[in-house]
Write an enzyme that holds these catalytic residues in place. Structure first.
Site, PDB file in Angstrom:
ATOM      1  N   ASP A   1      -9.477  -5.613  -4.549  1.00 35.37           N
ATOM      2  CA  ASP A   1      -8.592  -4.634  -3.903  1.00 35.37           C
ATOM      3  C   ASP A   1      -8.957  -3.199  -4.276  1.00 35.37           C
ATOM      4  OD1 ASP A   1      -6.255  -3.438  -2.756  1.00 35.37           O
ATOM      5  OD2 ASP A   1      -5.062  -5.189  -3.312  1.00 35.37           O
TER       6      ASP A   1
ATOM      7  N   HIS B   1      -7.616  -5.884  -0.108  1.00 29.43           N
ATOM      8  CA  HIS B   1      -6.352  -5.140   0.026  1.00 29.43           C
ATOM      9  C   HIS B   1      -5.332  -5.825   0.942  1.00 29.43           C
ATOM     10  CE1 HIS B   1      -4.023  -1.502  -0.521  1.00 29.43           C
ATOM     11  NE2 HIS B   1      -4.036  -1.184   0.760  1.00 29.43           N
TER      12      HIS B   1
ATOM     13  N   SER C   1       0.829  -1.198   0.000  1.00 23.36           N
ATOM     14  CA  SER C   1       0.000   0.000   0.000  1.00 23.36           C
ATOM     15  C   SER C   1       0.872   1.260   0.000  1.00 23.36           C
ATOM     16  CB  SER C   1      -0.976  -0.058   1.183  1.00 23.36           C
ATOM     17  OG  SER C   1      -2.027   0.850   1.017  1.00 23.36           O
TER      18      SER C   1
END
Length: 289
Positions: A242, A269, A102
């Protein structure tokens, strides 16, 4: 296998690190957690990778077990790049792999474009390499939510009430769709404990009030024009559901010369939590090559 941990002096304070030594003398991997202002907490299950090579976790300044200075000028990407370089120097890492997740992928790209020496490969796990593209993807994701939830989000953002209970509850609906799809009882205990390690101020200053409302100082960051200069082996991964969408993740991969792309079909995610065995298999296979 031994574990050592301690603190490293970086610009702005001390950061906590944890090194999982391995019986095998392979190149170590450094894990860059998400956020900004999150911690290594949710990723700790990846210490299993130390079966093959040393694994290094650290909590970025401002969160987790690291110092939490009050100086708001510290919360800029360039300082986080310097922080990683200071950790690399302190631990004497001549060569290392990077696994960023991320926001950790944003940091990984910024780091490699500044200090490419010694970086053997990069894993961009659920990447955010263009904040404008991310914002566009989240607008599309929001359109998939129940109308009432969409309305609440829009009204709170327009009224400046993104700290309200209504906004938090609506955000939870988004998270259930696009961040982690596990039921509460399926989540590992340490994931529930992790919230106390976060620093919302860092997140707000750099990103914004939520995953999908980007107002912070990262809002214009975009590495797409530079991905063609990353010439080391690179792996792009994301979950089928995601918020870092398969479409955008594949696009980044197509811009990167020596890269491969993998989608975790059961995940949003957090595939390292949602589909841990498959996640480790894919990461191990890539690093082994």
């Amino acid at each position: 296998m031994t574990v050592q941990e301690g603190f490293i002096e970086v610009t702005g304070g001390k950061v906590w690190y944890q090194l999982h030594n391995s019986d095998k003398p392979n190149t170590p991997v450094v894990l860059l957690h998400g956020g900004p202002g999150s911690s290594h907490w949710s990723m700790q299950g990846l210490s299993d990778l130390a079966e093959d090579r040393p694994v290094i976790f650290y909590d970025q300044l401002g969160c987790g077990k690291s110092d939490r200075p009050q100086d708001k000028s510290l919360w800029k990407i360039d300082r986080f790049v310097e922080e990683l370089h200071q950790i690399k120097e302190a631990l004497g890492l001549d060569e290392f792999h990077i696994l960023g997740h991320s926001w950790g992928t944003t940091l990984a790209a910024a780091y490699y474009l500044t200090y490419p020496e010694g970086v053997k490969s990069i894993i961009f796990s659920s990447p955010c390499l263009s904040a404008p593209m991310w914002a566009k993807d989240q607008a599309e994701n929001r359109n998939q939510l129940p109308r009432e939830v969409q309305k609440t989000l829009k009204e709170c953002e327009a009224n400046g009430t993104t700290d309200s209970e209504a906004y938090k509850q609506a955000t939870e609906v988004f998270n259930k769709h696009f961040v982690c799809r596990l039921e509460d009882e399926e989540k590992p205990a340490y994931l529930k404990e992790g919230s106390q390690n976060k620093n919302e101020e860092v997140y707000n200053i750099m990103w914004g009030p939520s995953e999908f409302h980007v107002t912070g100082n990262l809002r214009n960051i975009d590495f797409t024009s530079k991905l063609n200069t990353i010439n080391i082996p690179t792996l792009y991964t994301c979950g089928r559901y995601d918020e870092a969408t398969p479409k955008s993740t594949n696009y980044y991969s197509e811009l990167t010369p020596n890269s491969t792309f993998h989608v975790f079909e059961k995940s949003a995610h957090m595939p390292y939590i949602e589909d841990p065995a498959e996640y480790r298999r894919v990461i191990r296979e890539f690093l082994g090559e």
